[in-house]
Design an enzyme around this catalytic site. Structure first.
Site, PDB file in Angstrom:
ATOM      1  N   CYS A  26     -11.283  34.835  86.940  1.00 45.56           N
ATOM      2  CA  CYS A  26     -12.448  34.139  87.160  1.00 45.56           C
ATOM      3  C   CYS A  26     -13.616  35.133  87.030  1.00 45.56           C
ATOM      4  CB  CYS A  26     -12.623  33.271  88.231  1.00 45.56           C
ATOM      5  SG  CYS A  26     -14.166  32.449  88.551  1.00 45.56           S
ATOM      6  N   CYS A  69     -16.450  34.503  89.257  1.00 44.93           N
ATOM      7  CA  CYS A  69     -16.034  34.714  90.862  1.00 44.93           C
ATOM      8  C   CYS A  69     -16.337  36.296  91.267  1.00 44.93           C
ATOM      9  CB  CYS A  69     -14.860  34.211  91.042  1.00 44.93           C
ATOM     10  SG  CYS A  69     -14.605  32.618  90.532  1.00 44.93           S
ATOM     11  N   ASP A  70     -15.660  36.808  90.254  1.00 43.48           N
ATOM     12  CA  ASP A  70     -15.284  38.253  90.773  1.00 43.48           C
ATOM     13  C   ASP A  70     -15.821  39.397  89.922  1.00 43.48           C
ATOM     14  OD1 ASP A  70     -13.508  37.265  92.561  1.00 43.48           O
ATOM     15  OD2 ASP A  70     -11.955  37.145  91.190  1.00 43.48           O
TER      16      ASP A  70
END
Ligand SMILES: Cc1cc2nc3c(=O)[nH]c(=O)nc-3n(C[C@H](O)[C@H](O)[C@H](O)COP(=O)(O)OP(=O)(O)OC[C@H]3O[C@@H](n4cnc5c(N)ncnc54)[C@H](O)[C@@H]3O)c2cc1C
Length: 307
Positions: free
Chosen positions: A131, A134-135
């Site tokens: 992701c 997300c990261d």
């Protein structure tokens, strides 16, 4: 006879449980093989509102679960393996036992496809990710690698150039599944280096609990080499967890639930929540929001039916 069964204990299922429990519907939550869902795979979550310093992913979902239990939700271990939604009450086989419910909330998520490298699972949350949204932020000024050849790989690679010094896009073939426009955008991005006919054989270094390199092999020349990398993003698609519902509700060709507006599925009384229907956003906060929507719809549906 239950009022509501919630299938899945990720952000969507837990939020649906909080709302339906507070509405006095005594929900039963089926936790599935991955209690806590995908956030239980990660470490620090920095984009869930309300946590200025970030929050540990497993702790966040555990807190949601505890919050639901405090209002009367019941959680059971087990997996929905079969469903009969042809008639009401709906029938679900959870492992070996059949349960009946007036409404269902399907919050069974979509699992990321992984490469099944020997070290991959050990490094999820420690440099291996599925992701970028997300990261990506964790890899400012670092070397990033993205694996895949479809639109999502192109999108993730382009997005990650906002953070990384360089993004190496690794694809096992010499032609791409990605649409022309997405491919051109990646090709024209000076920070992206595209490697074709190349596979990843493994990612290291488990002994340091972080990613420092990946072993690549060119399939045409058979040359193998180690490539330094800090953030390793696998972008080869997701598999929605809808197997028990095939033929029972409308699914799209990839298996995602087709929404009939709000949280409604094609079967009246069956609602969807989270990544099992959402191929676009796939975030903890959107899944939680969808869980809230499904719970309110289930509540209104039961109310209208006089329960
Ligand atoms: C490594 C990683 C890091 C991430 N980091 C972030 C982040 O920093 N911020 C962010 O917003 N998002 C992040 N995400 C995405 C986020 O985790 C998901 O969008 C979110 O978890 C989706 O929630 P969900 O409840 O829809 O599904 P999931 O979390 O996938 O939960 C699905 C649940 O359904 C259960 N289930 C599946 N099949 C069955 C069945 N047949 N019977 C019973 N139960 C079943 C599973 O056991 C699981 O409990 C990350 C994802 C990953 C993989």
């Amino acid at each position: 006879m239950l009022d509501v069964i919630i299938i899945g204990s990720g952000c969507a299922g837990n939020t649906a449980a909080i709302y339906t429990a507070r509405a006095n519907l005594h929900p039963l939550v089926v936790a599935g093989k991955e209690p806590g869902g995908q956030l239980s795979l990660t470490t620090l979550v920095e984009n869930f509102p309300g946590f200025p310093e970030g929050v540990d992913g497993p702790a966040l979902v555990e807190n949601m679960k505890q919050q639901a239990i405090n209002f009367g939700a019941e959680y059971i271990h087990g997996q929905v393996v079969e469903a009969d939604l042809s008639d009401r009450p709906f029938k679900l086989r959870i492992d070996d036992e059949w349960f009946e419910s007036r409404t269902l909330i399907i919050a069974s998520g979509a699992s990321a496809r992984w490469l099944n490298l020997p070290n991959e699972q050990k490094l999820i949350g420690h440099g291996v990710s599925s992701c970028a949204t997300c990261d990506g932020f964790f890899y400012r000024g670092k070397k990033i690698m993205v694996i895949g050849g479809g639109d999502s790989a192109m999108e993730e690679a382009n997005f990650l150039t906002r953070f990384g010094d360089s993004v190496t896009l690794v694809h096992r073939r010499d032609h791409y599944r990605a649409s022309k426009i997405m491919l051109e955008r990646a090709r024209n991005n000076p920070k992206i280096r595209m490697l074709t006919d190349t596979i990843v054989e493994d990612v290291y270094d488990v002994s340091q609990n972080l990613v420092s390199r990946a072993k690549l092999r060119n399939l045409k020349t058979n040359e193998a080499w180690d490539e330094p990398v800090d953030g390793f993003f696998v972008a080869i698609g997701h598999i929605p967890n809808t197997a028990p519902f095939i033929g029972q509700i409308d699914l799209d060709p990839d298996g995602y639930i087709v929404s009939k507006g709000g949280a409604r599925t094609s079967r009246v009384g069956v609602f969807h929540a989270g990544d099992v229907q959402d191929r676009s956003y796939r975030q903890a906060i959107t899944a939680a929001g969808a869980g809230c929507m499904a719970a309110i719809e289930a509540e209104r549906f039961l109310e209208a039916e006089g329960h």
